[in-house]
Design an enzyme around this catalytic site. Structure first.
Site, PDB file in Angstrom:
ATOM      1  N   LYS A  76     -15.615 -28.664  43.980  1.00  0.00           N
ATOM      2  CA  LYS A  76     -14.137 -28.588  44.495  1.00  0.00           C
ATOM      3  C   LYS A  76     -13.763 -29.655  44.870  1.00  0.00           C
ATOM      4  O   LYS A  76     -14.621 -30.649  45.150  1.00  0.00           O
ATOM      5  CB  LYS A  76     -14.539 -27.564  46.082  1.00  0.00           C
ATOM      6  CG  LYS A  76     -13.050 -27.101  46.569  1.00  0.00           C
ATOM      7  CD  LYS A  76     -13.628 -26.136  47.606  1.00  0.00           C
ATOM      8  CE  LYS A  76     -12.594 -25.688  48.549  1.00  0.00           C
ATOM      9  NZ  LYS A  76     -12.990 -24.824  49.656  1.00  0.00           N
ATOM     10  N   SER A 151     -10.109 -20.478  49.831  1.00  0.00           N
ATOM     11  CA  SER A 151      -9.648 -21.642  49.203  1.00  0.00           C
ATOM     12  C   SER A 151     -10.285 -22.134  47.972  1.00  0.00           C
ATOM     13  O   SER A 151      -9.955 -22.956  47.411  1.00  0.00           O
ATOM     14  CB  SER A 151      -9.654 -22.855  50.514  1.00  0.00           C
ATOM     15  OG  SER A 151     -10.873 -23.160  50.514  1.00  0.00           O
ATOM     16  N   SER A 175     -14.026 -18.942  52.345  1.00  0.00           N
ATOM     17  CA  SER A 175     -13.546 -19.705  51.209  1.00  0.00           C
ATOM     18  C   SER A 175     -14.420 -19.610  49.996  1.00  0.00           C
ATOM     19  O   SER A 175     -13.937 -20.002  48.815  1.00  0.00           O
ATOM     20  CB  SER A 175     -13.100 -21.002  51.201  1.00  0.00           C
ATOM     21  OG  SER A 175     -11.710 -21.030  52.142  1.00  0.00           O
TER      22      SER A 175
HETATM   23  N1  GLN Z   1      -8.700 -18.510  54.587  1.00  0.00           N
HETATM   24  C1  GLN Z   1      -9.376 -19.146  55.758  1.00  0.00           C
HETATM   25  C2  GLN Z   1      -8.220 -20.223  56.002  1.00  0.00           C
HETATM   26  O1  GLN Z   1      -7.231 -20.311  55.508  1.00  0.00           O
HETATM   27  C3  GLN Z   1     -10.571 -19.827  55.413  1.00  0.00           C
HETATM   28  C4  GLN Z   1     -10.453 -20.977  54.617  1.00  0.00           C
HETATM   29  C5  GLN Z   1     -11.765 -21.645  54.247  1.00  0.00           C
HETATM   30  O2  GLN Z   1     -12.799 -20.852  54.470  1.00  0.00           O
HETATM   31  N2  GLN Z   1     -11.829 -22.838  54.114  1.00  0.00           N
HETATM   32  O3  GLN Z   1      -8.630 -20.860  57.203  1.00  0.00           O
END
Ligand code: GLN
Length: 471
Positions: A76, A151, A175
């Site tokens: 990532k 994400s 994410s």
């Molecule tokens: N969707 C969640 C957020 O926007 C989790 C994101 C993540 O796990 N990095 O904070």
């Protein structure tokens, strides 16, 4: 041979037996990245990967047998790999080149992996659809019109498209698991402290972890054995036994799995209810014992997250100021204006929203009402989970509320936040949770279930996941 269809474990074996060279494999997967470019799963393919693979082939011939020797892997874009760009899918870090490698990248390299590309993501890992990337959305591997989740949407789509047998993601609130579910692959959020966060760009440091995303549970366990472990550079990482594979084939009869009544209430009428229910049937058939449990605070984990995570993000993102290594806007009359101009131009909309939210909950007068209260809720959740694990070995949860939604379908932030209803609690409690594809929904897209385990008991959840997979 169709390498994109093979598991990580299989590819490792092929290289080891010299049925294929690392160079051949690397060229193959890089060509696939090119072929599937329109999905925008990867932001950059590393040109020197083939050269590194050639070097690796020489080492293998001389007897090197690392656990990932010669196998291509994708990371990532918030994980540092020395000498390579790391942008967190932000315009602000457009030109940033990593000055050192993260512990997880070094661990991959030590075992002989060939890191071939960096994957797209929501900017600074904030989002659930990868629509917040400054470099364009990623498309779902199974349906071009749908989001890949987020994400770590780039990593998930990449694995499902067969661009590499393993990708790393990060999971602060879901994410890894939610995009894994949306693309029909397996992803784990390890126990907090299981994996070193050194060299991973911080969003919410007290709850996030790096984890592997793969086609199968076995591959996932195999990869986590490489990534896990205490590192001196991350004082929150913990030294506990690393063994996720030795029990994976064991039958699961007699294992006690908790069904949380508050979750079942929440699930009513949701698309994922179907996967959850049929998972119960499948596990029952394998001799699992079910225990009804209660976690009254489950519902408030989400609001609790949206206080703790932005609060920490506000602090962590303070370093991006246009002075040190983010892009500077010229023409300001003093340093404060330089900060303001640079940060205004550099951060995207969602990131700004989180920074404002974070500053608000931390501001004097509100600190007790929001931040301290959220920390108290977090403790309550941890206490509730301790009770649950006195009577069961793992907990069954859905991963998402439903199937992957269409690109552009969710526009208001709160609806997007609600995507993480079922994944966030594991982060807040610091527990390991794995997502495994289970069923198809009404649009033919995968629906997954999660197995959440005791602290540092990834071994049991892998065993259950593997058993579910083989049903
Ligand atoms: N969707 C969640 C957020 O926007 C989790 C994101 C993540 O796990 N990095 O904070």
């Amino acid at each position: 041979m169709r390498f994109e269809e093979m598991t990580l474990v299989k590819l490792v074996k092929l290289v080891k037996e010299r049925k294929v060279t690392s160079e051949e494999l690397t060229k193959y997967f890089i060509a696939r990245c090119e072929e599937k470019k329109k999905y925008n799963a990867v932001l950059e393919v590393f040109e020197d990967a083939i050269e590194r693979a050639r070097e690796m082939d020489k080492k293998i011939e001389q007897g090197f047998c690392g656990k990932l020797a010669g196998v291509p892997v994708i990371i990532k874009d918030n994980i540092l790999f020395e000498g390579k760009k790391c942008t967190c899918a932000s315009k602000f870090l457009e030109d940033y080149v990593a000055q050192y490698s993260s512990t997880v990248a070094l661990k991959l390299l030590k075992e002989g992996a060939i890191i071939i590309a960096r994957a797209n993501m929501d900017e600074f890992a904030m989002g659930s659809s990868t629509e917040n990337s400054a470099y364009g959305v990623t498309h779902n591997a199974l349906d071009f019109e749908r989001v890949p989740g987020g994400s770590s949407g780039g990593s998930a789509s990449a694995v499902a498209l067969g661009l590499a047998p393993l990708a790393l993601g990060t999971d602060t609130g879901g994410s890894i698991r939610q995009p894994s579910a949306y693309n029909g692959i397996v992803g784990i959020k390890p126990t907090y402290g299981r994996v070193s966060r050194y060299g991973v760009v911080a969003f919410s440091s007290s709850i996030e972890q790096v984890g592997p995303m793969t086609k199968t549970a076995e591959d996932n366990a195999y990869a986590l054995e490489v990534l896990a472990g205490k590192s001196d550079k991350d004082e929150t990482s913990v030294d506990v036994e690393i063994d996720f594979l030795s029990d994976i084939e064991k039958p699961i009869a007699g294992i006690r799995i908790g069904l949380v009544s508050e979750v079942e209430d929440l699930l009513k009428g949701m698309e994922s209810e179907k996967a959850y229910k049929s998972a119960i049937e499948a596990l029952k058939a394998q001799g699992v014992e079910f225990v009804k449990v209660s976690m009254p605070s489950f519902k408030v984990a989400l609001p609790c997250y949206y206080i703790i995570a932005p609060a920490e993000a506000t602090s962590n993102l303070g370093r991006f100021d246009g002075i040190k290594y983010t892009k500077r806007q010229e023409g300001a009359k003093d340093i404060n204006e330089t900060y303001a101009k640079s940060r205004s131009a550099g951060f995207g909309k969602e990131v700004k929203r989180r920074i404002m939210l974070g500053n608000f909950v931390l501001s004097s007068g509100f600190f007790d009402a929001y931040y301290n209260k959220a920390k108290a809720v977090q403790q309550k959740l941890k206490d509730e989970s301790k009770k649950i694990f006195e009577v069961c070995d793992a907990v069954l949860l859905p991963t998402t509320v439903g199937e992957a939604f269409k690109l552009g379908q969710i526009t208001d932030p709160v609806s997007m936040y609600k995507e993480d209803y079922f994944t966030i609690p594991a982060n807040i409690m610091g527990l390991p949770a794995i997502s495994i594809p289970f069923e198809k929904g009404s649009a033919g897209m995968p629906l997954s279930v999660q197995i959440m385990g005791r602290e540092f008991d990834e071994k049991t959840i892998y065993r259950i996941a593997h058993s579910i997979e083989r049903r």
